[in-house]
Structure formats: structure tokens, C-alpha cells
Write a protein that holds these residues in place. Structure first.
Motif, PDB file in Angstrom:
ATOM      1  N   ARG A  85      -3.945   1.543  -8.043  1.00 34.52           N
ATOM      2  CA  ARG A  85      -2.982   2.647  -8.067  1.00 34.52           C
ATOM      3  C   ARG A  85      -1.838   2.373  -9.030  1.00 34.52           C
ATOM      4  O   ARG A  85      -1.246   3.286  -9.588  1.00 34.52           O
ATOM      5  CB  ARG A  85      -2.375   2.841  -6.680  1.00 34.52           C
ATOM      6  CG  ARG A  85      -3.352   3.345  -5.655  1.00 34.52           C
ATOM      7  CD  ARG A  85      -2.720   3.170  -4.297  1.00 34.52           C
ATOM      8  NE  ARG A  85      -3.615   3.498  -3.213  1.00 34.52           N
ATOM      9  CZ  ARG A  85      -3.316   3.266  -1.954  1.00 34.52           C
ATOM     10  NH1 ARG A  85      -2.175   2.708  -1.623  1.00 34.52           N
ATOM     11  NH2 ARG A  85      -4.172   3.581  -1.006  1.00 34.52           N
ATOM     12  N   THR A 125      -6.907   2.018   3.090  1.00 33.62           N
ATOM     13  CA  THR A 125      -7.095   2.553   1.745  1.00 33.62           C
ATOM     14  C   THR A 125      -6.670   4.017   1.789  1.00 33.62           C
ATOM     15  O   THR A 125      -6.219   4.496   2.812  1.00 33.62           O
ATOM     16  CB  THR A 125      -8.594   2.461   1.392  1.00 33.62           C
ATOM     17  OG1 THR A 125      -9.341   2.880   2.535  1.00 33.62           O
ATOM     18  CG2 THR A 125      -8.989   1.049   1.005  1.00 33.62           C
ATOM     19  N   TRP A 126      -6.837   4.747   0.678  1.00 30.21           N
ATOM     20  CA  TRP A 126      -6.636   6.190   0.749  1.00 30.21           C
ATOM     21  C   TRP A 126      -7.867   6.864   0.194  1.00 30.21           C
ATOM     22  O   TRP A 126      -8.147   6.681  -0.975  1.00 30.21           O
ATOM     23  CB  TRP A 126      -5.377   6.624  -0.010  1.00 30.21           C
ATOM     24  CG  TRP A 126      -5.005   8.016   0.429  1.00 30.21           C
ATOM     25  CD1 TRP A 126      -5.337   9.178  -0.186  1.00 30.21           C
ATOM     26  CD2 TRP A 126      -4.284   8.364   1.614  1.00 30.21           C
ATOM     27  NE1 TRP A 126      -4.853  10.243   0.547  1.00 30.21           N
ATOM     28  CE2 TRP A 126      -4.201   9.773   1.665  1.00 30.21           C
ATOM     29  CE3 TRP A 126      -3.702   7.618   2.658  1.00 30.21           C
ATOM     30  CZ2 TRP A 126      -3.566  10.456   2.696  1.00 30.21           C
ATOM     31  CZ3 TRP A 126      -3.074   8.302   3.674  1.00 30.21           C
ATOM     32  CH2 TRP A 126      -3.002   9.712   3.679  1.00 30.21           C
ATOM     33  N   GLU A 139      -4.882  17.086   1.089  1.00 31.58           N
ATOM     34  CA  GLU A 139      -5.473  15.805   1.503  1.00 31.58           C
ATOM     35  C   GLU A 139      -6.749  16.065   2.281  1.00 31.58           C
ATOM     36  O   GLU A 139      -6.898  15.642   3.420  1.00 31.58           O
ATOM     37  CB  GLU A 139      -4.482  15.022   2.393  1.00 31.58           C
ATOM     38  CG  GLU A 139      -3.222  14.551   1.727  1.00 31.58           C
ATOM     39  CD  GLU A 139      -3.457  13.473   0.676  1.00 31.58           C
ATOM     40  OE1 GLU A 139      -4.619  13.086   0.451  1.00 31.58           O
ATOM     41  OE2 GLU A 139      -2.461  13.030   0.082  1.00 31.58           O
ATOM     42  N   LEU A 182       0.841  -1.208   0.000  1.00 30.86           N
ATOM     43  CA  LEU A 182       0.000   0.000   0.000  1.00 30.86           C
ATOM     44  C   LEU A 182       0.868   1.246   0.000  1.00 30.86           C
ATOM     45  O   LEU A 182       0.597   2.208  -0.712  1.00 30.86           O
ATOM     46  CB  LEU A 182      -0.942  -0.002   1.217  1.00 30.86           C
ATOM     47  CG  LEU A 182      -2.200  -0.851   1.020  1.00 30.86           C
ATOM     48  CD1 LEU A 182      -2.775  -1.322   2.349  1.00 30.86           C
ATOM     49  CD2 LEU A 182      -3.274  -0.086   0.238  1.00 30.86           C
ATOM     50  N   ASP A 183       1.953   1.210   0.766  1.00 29.78           N
ATOM     51  CA  ASP A 183       2.810   2.390   0.840  1.00 29.78           C
ATOM     52  C   ASP A 183       3.509   2.648  -0.492  1.00 29.78           C
ATOM     53  O   ASP A 183       3.511   3.766  -0.999  1.00 29.78           O
ATOM     54  CB  ASP A 183       3.848   2.200   1.954  1.00 29.78           C
ATOM     55  CG  ASP A 183       4.457   3.534   2.335  1.00 29.78           C
ATOM     56  OD1 ASP A 183       3.773   4.314   3.008  1.00 29.78           O
ATOM     57  OD2 ASP A 183       5.594   3.816   1.900  1.00 29.78           O
ATOM     58  N   SER A 210      -7.006  -1.556  -4.009  1.00 32.73           N
ATOM     59  CA  SER A 210      -6.394  -0.221  -4.108  1.00 32.73           C
ATOM     60  C   SER A 210      -4.953  -0.310  -4.601  1.00 32.73           C
ATOM     61  O   SER A 210      -4.515   0.511  -5.410  1.00 32.73           O
ATOM     62  CB  SER A 210      -6.378   0.465  -2.735  1.00 32.73           C
ATOM     63  OG  SER A 210      -7.666   0.774  -2.328  1.00 32.73           O
ATOM     64  N   GLU A 243       1.042   3.811  -3.069  1.00 34.86           N
ATOM     65  CA  GLU A 243       0.582   5.178  -2.772  1.00 34.86           C
ATOM     66  C   GLU A 243       1.611   6.196  -3.282  1.00 34.86           C
ATOM     67  O   GLU A 243       1.253   7.223  -3.868  1.00 34.86           O
ATOM     68  CB  GLU A 243       0.435   5.291  -1.258  1.00 34.86           C
ATOM     69  CG  GLU A 243      -0.351   6.463  -0.770  1.00 34.86           C
ATOM     70  CD  GLU A 243      -0.435   6.423   0.763  1.00 34.86           C
ATOM     71  OE1 GLU A 243      -0.863   5.392   1.312  1.00 34.86           O
ATOM     72  OE2 GLU A 243      -0.032   7.405   1.381  1.00 34.86           O
ATOM     73  N   HIS A 246       1.340   6.383  -7.025  1.00 33.99           N
ATOM     74  CA  HIS A 246       0.112   7.082  -7.406  1.00 33.99           C
ATOM     75  C   HIS A 246       0.263   8.591  -7.202  1.00 33.99           C
ATOM     76  O   HIS A 246      -0.148   9.398  -8.034  1.00 33.99           O
ATOM     77  CB  HIS A 246      -1.051   6.531  -6.567  1.00 33.99           C
ATOM     78  CG  HIS A 246      -2.389   7.009  -7.022  1.00 33.99           C
ATOM     79  ND1 HIS A 246      -3.017   8.089  -6.445  1.00 33.99           N
ATOM     80  CD2 HIS A 246      -3.208   6.577  -8.004  1.00 33.99           C
ATOM     81  CE1 HIS A 246      -4.178   8.287  -7.052  1.00 33.99           C
ATOM     82  NE2 HIS A 246      -4.310   7.379  -8.000  1.00 33.99           N
ATOM     83  N   GLN A 247       0.893   8.953  -6.095  1.00 34.86           N
ATOM     84  CA  GLN A 247       1.086  10.393  -5.836  1.00 34.86           C
ATOM     85  C   GLN A 247       1.990  11.023  -6.886  1.00 34.86           C
ATOM     86  O   GLN A 247       1.720  12.109  -7.382  1.00 34.86           O
ATOM     87  CB  GLN A 247       1.694  10.597  -4.443  1.00 34.86           C
ATOM     88  CG  GLN A 247       0.660  10.460  -3.345  1.00 34.86           C
ATOM     89  CD  GLN A 247       1.280  10.534  -1.961  1.00 34.86           C
ATOM     90  OE1 GLN A 247       2.496  10.481  -1.804  1.00 34.86           O
ATOM     91  NE2 GLN A 247       0.442  10.650  -0.952  1.00 34.86           N
TER      92      GLN A 247
END
Ligand code: FAD
Ligand code: NAI
Length: 467
Positions: free
Chosen positions: A194, A353-354, A392, A55-56, A190, A59, A62-63
Motif C-alpha cells: 500500500r 488485510t483489506w 467497500e 496496517l491502519d 499489504s 490503509e 492507500h485510500q
């Protein structure tokens, strides 16, 4: 000749290894049995830790791909190296499971690798490289859980997969069909979404994360949909078939029976987990199971054999690592003639999730159903300076408090870093704080957790300051 211990723990997940450490700290001669070569159980090997590592990484990607430009950062064309991402995850797991090995040594806990099985009520046979027999006065069963599937969906571990295989994928699926809009489906969905996969979630219930507060599940669904995740709610999957590299999933709408057919290259089956007791020889020790295959325990986590205790995913309650850990400590302290206590109402739940989702205590629905008079105060991250500074501002915090006493009864959050903020709500509720108590505590500025203070002010007296 068999070795003898005060306590033998079977299973080295967060329940087992933490319980073993607490037993050793309290002076008990302790052993732990683990069938795999590495310690740490589901959580460290194929659960919490690798999923959060994925996930990290996803993320960050994705960012870079979608948000860097807003911050004035030109990235050019990004290149994704999934194999490297996967090997970083493997290294994280290796490091953290090695850490548990170190902790066992430090606490002088004897580790037996091999499948443990009760020969009789006081003897466990461990079948590893060699076969050994160990005896103990007390046992703690912490054998955890395994993924379940649907009767018609054969997990081939290549294209029709569970979380265990999904965490080891070395390519980004083109179209991943996720069965189950619960925690695993949404977290791992997710990750691949991503990284560029099309992700379709088929869920039987009318809402995703159906057991959580409705405002949270609706908000999360909206946010994930905005990112491109597709949802087919209120649909029961009826068929899963593989044709070469393709997987075809058929489902029926609960409302009108209309058939939905999806074609993808991977299908992640995430419809829950089952307690794992295979080959444990429970019958030889007089340990009973309940109708759902869990080990039956009383309020002291004692099984039908009074010197054998059971904790974590293999017993009733939430299948969460921190719940298992609390139970491990609880049993160890009970064995030391202490009077430990666990408040199951205060076990928080988090979805990474984000935006993240986090909750503790009662939902609005539960309060309504039990006719408890309550008041509610919410604060949106849109109005948080810290959230604005980071772009955010998705989500909110909602505090539910007793209408007459103002005691906090439930806290529900969707938003940035709420996985960490929830612990403040747990502390407040542990000390039976009122909403006003939290509203009057000074919170550093600017922080995401100021939103909790503001929501508490809104709940106590409708007097949020920044809204
Ligand atoms: P487990 O961790 O399952 O450990 C049981 C151990 O016992 C295993 O190592 C097994 O090999 C061993 N064992 C079983 N039978 C025997 C036997 N007969 N002899 C010897 N050894 C045996 N929870 C959270 O709180 N936060 C999260 O973020 C989170 N993320 C997750 C992500 C995924 C993808 C998954 C699958 C789960 C996640 N969970 C999370 C749930 C969490 O992993 C479990 O609740 C937790 O691991 C349960 O701990 P446990 O000690 O009861 O059992
Ligand atoms: P889950 O119980 O969270 O979700 C399973 C979903 O599948 C449910 O919403 C259910 O309605 C749906 N479903 C069942 N049969 C279906 C069908 N035929 N068609 C369509 N949908 C169907 O279970 P999940 O996601 O597998 O997770 C297992 C456990 O792991 C959870 O209990 C959770 O506690 C733990 N976990 C915790 C995490 C965390 O704390 N962040 C992360 C991942 C897992």
C-alpha cells in the motif's frame, strides 16, 4: 532471602499478563517475570498492536492515493513520511505497554524484570539488573514464541528480516520478497504494498492462508492481486542470499521443479513461529516438551510438573493473542478451584488485510472430511447497502449450518470490518444458535453486520431478503 508468592507467571504477553490479573483478582499473591524492559510480550511490542497500527496508517494512505477521488476529494500530490508513520507506531506501542505496567500496579502484581529460569521445581531465578530468587506454590509459564526461519536463510536483520524488523523499517522497500503466504506475510506484505513497494509472495502450498476456508483464500488472493501483489504459489524456497543491498531468492515449483529467481531489496521471512523456552531451565523443574518443542500440557494446561501450568504460544494450539488470554484466565480460575472451560472450536481467526478475513468453527472441507451433513448460505457485500455507501463491496459472508438441526457449525467472511463482525458469529455459536436464530435477530440498518443476518437466512432456508 527469596520472596514467596502464591503464583509466579513467567512472561508478560497477553497470556501472562491477563492470567496474572485474573490470579490477583481472585486474591492470589502474584508476581510476573519479564525479560524485556516493557511488558506486553510479542503482541503489544512486536506483533498484533504495531502491525495493526501500520496496517491502519498504510490503509489511510492507500485510500487517499487511490480512492479519495471517487468520493469527490482532490488530494493533489500525496507526500509519505515513513519515519513519522513509524514513530506513530512506536508511540502507540509505548502507550499500550505503559497501560499494562499500570494494570500490574493497580492489581498489586509484583513485576520482576529479567530472564527467569527454574532453579528447582519451586524456585525461579530472575537475572536482571540484580539476580533475585522467587518462590511460589504455583507457576504459569507464558513465554510465547519467536519467528522461525529456513535452514538456509540467515536472518541478518537488515535485508533478510522477520516481522520484528519489518515493523521497524523506516523506508519503503522497492521490491519486498515475502516468503510465506500466511498471516504475517499477507498482513505485512499489504502494509508495504500500500505504501508503494512491489511485493512478491512465494508460498509452498497451493493456496495462501492454506488452513482457512478455500473460498476465503481464493477471494483474498484475487483482491490482493488486483491491488498488484504478485503470487508464486506451490513453490518451495531453496536459497536466500544477500549481495550488498540486494536479496536473491530462489524457489522450485513443486509441480515440475522449474526454478524461480527473484531479486529484491528486502526479503521478509514469514514461515511460522516456534515456541520459546530458551534458558528456562525446564529440566530443573521436571517440565517436559513435546516433539515440536512445545511445553507438553494436559487438558487442564498442567505440565508434567503438576504445580506448573503453561499457556499461549508456548503450548499446542493456535498462536493467537486471544487464545493465550483465554488460557491465562482458565488457569487462574482453575487455581481458584473453579471449573473453567475453553471451547477451542470457537477461537476465531482474523487476518487484517483489506478486505479482512475472519472465521470461526469448521471449514467446508473439515465438514466434508468428517462427513457432517451441512448446508451453506452466502451473502455478498455487493448487495449490502452499508458496503455500497462506502464503496467497500468486496467479499462475502458464508454461514455453514447442520443440515438437519440448522445449528451453525462455521462462519467464514471476507470483506469490510469482518474482524469485528466475527464476534457476533462467535456469540451465536457459543449459545449454539441455529442459522434461523441469527436470521431472525433484528440488525441495525445500514450496517456491515446485516450481511451475517442475510447469510444466516440463506443458510437456514435459502431466504436471504436482499439478494
Ligand atoms: P508472547 O506475547 O510471545 O509473550 C511472551 C513473553 O515472555 C515475552 O514478552 C518474552 O520476552 C517473555 N519471556 C520469554 N521467556 C522468558 C523468560 N525466560 N523470562 C522472562 N520472560 C520471558 N495474534 C492475534 O491474535 N491477533 C493479531 O492480530 C496478531 N498479530 C500478530 C502480528 C505479528 C507480526 C506477530 C509476530 C504475531 C501476531 N499475533 C497476533 C500473535 C500473538 O502476538 C501471539 O499469539 C501472542 O503474543 C502470544 O501470547 P503469549 O502470551 O503466549 O506470548
Ligand atoms: P503461518 O503459519 O501463518 O504461515 C507460514 C507460511 O509459510 C505457510 O503458509 C507455509 O506454507 C509457508 N512456508 C513454509 N516454508 C516455506 C518455504 N520453504 N517456501 C515457501 N513457503 C513456505 O505463519 P506466519 O505468517 O509466520 O505467522 C506466525 C503466527 O503468528 C501464526 O500462527 C499466526 O497465528 C500468528 N499471527 C496472527 C495474526 C493475526 O491473528 N491476525 C497476524 C500475524 C501473526
Amino acid at each position: 532471602m527469596s520472596q514467596e508468592f502464591d503464583v509466579v507467571v513467567i512472561g508478560s504477553g497477553p497470556g501472562g499478563y491477563v492470567g496474572a490479573i485474573r490470579c490477583a483478582q481472585l486474591g492470589m499473591k502474584t508476581a510476573i517475570v519479564e525479560k524485556y524492559n516493557t511488558l506486553g510480550g510479542t503482541c503489544l511490542n512486536v506483533g498484533c498492536i504495531p502491525s495493526k497500527a501500520w496496517l491502519d496508517s498504510s490503509e489511510r494512505y492507500h485510500q487517499m492515493a487511490h480512492e479519495a477521488a471517487d468520493h469527490g476529494i482532490e488530494t493533489g500530490k500525496l507526500k509519505l513520511d515513513v519515519k513519522k508513520m513509524s514513530s506513530r507506531v512506536a508511540k502507540v506501542v509505548e502507550g499500550i505497554t505503559g497501560g499494562v505496567q499500570f494494570l500490574m500496579k493497580k492489581n498489586k502484581i509484583e513485576v520482576f524484570h529479567g530472564h527467569g529460569s527454574f532453579k528447582d521445581a519451586n524456585t525461579v531465578v530472575v537475572k536482571g539488573e540484580k539476580e533475585v530468587e522467587i518462590k511460589a506454590k504455583k507457576f504459569i509459564i507464558a513465554t510465547g514464541s519467536k519467528p522461525t526461519s529456513l535452514p538456509f536463510a540467515e536472518i541478518d536483520k537488515e535485508r533478510i528480516i522477520t516481522s520484528t524488523e519489518a515493523l521497524k523499517l523506516e523506508e519503503v522497500p522497492k521490491h519486498m520478497i515475502v516468503i510465506g503466504g500466511g498471516v504475517i506475510g499477507l498482513e505485512l506484505g499489504s502494509v508495504f504494498q500500500r505504501l508503494g513497494a512491489e511485493v512478491s509472495v512465494v508460498e509452498y502450498a497451493k493456496d495462501i492462508i492454506a488452513t482457512m476456508d478455500k473460498d476465503c483464500s481464493k477471494h483474498l488472493q484475487r483482491a490482493l492481486k488486483k491491488d498488484g501483489m504478485k503470487f508464486h504459489l506451490d513453490h518451495g524456497v531453496t536459497e536466500v542470499t544477500r549481495k550488498g543491498k540486494k536479496v536473491i531468492v530462489k524457489a522450485k515449483a513443486n509441480k515440475d521443479g522449474k526454478e524461480l529467481v527473484l531479486e529484491g531489496d528486502y526479503c521478509l521471512v514469514a514461515v511460522g513461529r516456534r515456541p520459546y523456552t530458551d534458558g528456562l531451565g525446564l529440566e530443573n523443574a521436571g517440565v517436559k516438551m513435546d516433539e515440536r518443542g512445545r511445553i507438553e500440557t494436559n487438558g487442564h494446561l498442567q505440565t508434567s510438573a503438576p504445580h506448573i501450568y503453561a499457556i499461549g504460544d508456548v503450548v499446542k494450539g493456535a498462536m493467537l493473542a486471544h487464545k493465550a488470554e483465554e488460557e491465562g484466565v482458565f488457569v487462574a480460575e482453575l487455581l481458584n478451584n473453579e471449573k473453567p472451560h475453553i471451547d477451542y472450536n470457537l477461537i476465531p481467526g482474523v487476518i487484517y488485510t483489506w478486505p479482512e478475513v475472519a472465521a470461526v468453527g469448521k471449514t467446508e472441507q473439515e465438514l466434508k472430511d468428517s462427513k457432517v451433513p451441512y448446508k451453506s448460505g452466502s451473502f455478498p457485500f455487493m448487495a449490502s447497502g452499508r458496503a455500497k455507501a462506502s464503496n467497500e463491496s468486496e467479499g462475502f459472508i458464508k454461514v455453514l449450518a447442520h443440515k438437519d438441526t440448522d445449528e451453525i457449525l462455521g462462519v467464514h467472511m471476507v470483506g469490510p470490518r469482518v474482524a469485528d463482525i466475527i464476534n457476533e458469529a462467535v456469540v451465536a455459536m457459543e449459545f449454539r444458535a441455529s442459522a434461523e436464530d441469527v436470521g431472525r435477530i433484528c440488525h441495525a440498518h445500514p450496517t456491515y453486520s446485516e450481511a451475517l443476518k442475510e447469510a444466516a437466512l440463506a443458510a437456514s432456508d435459502n431466504r436471504a431478503l436482499n439478494m
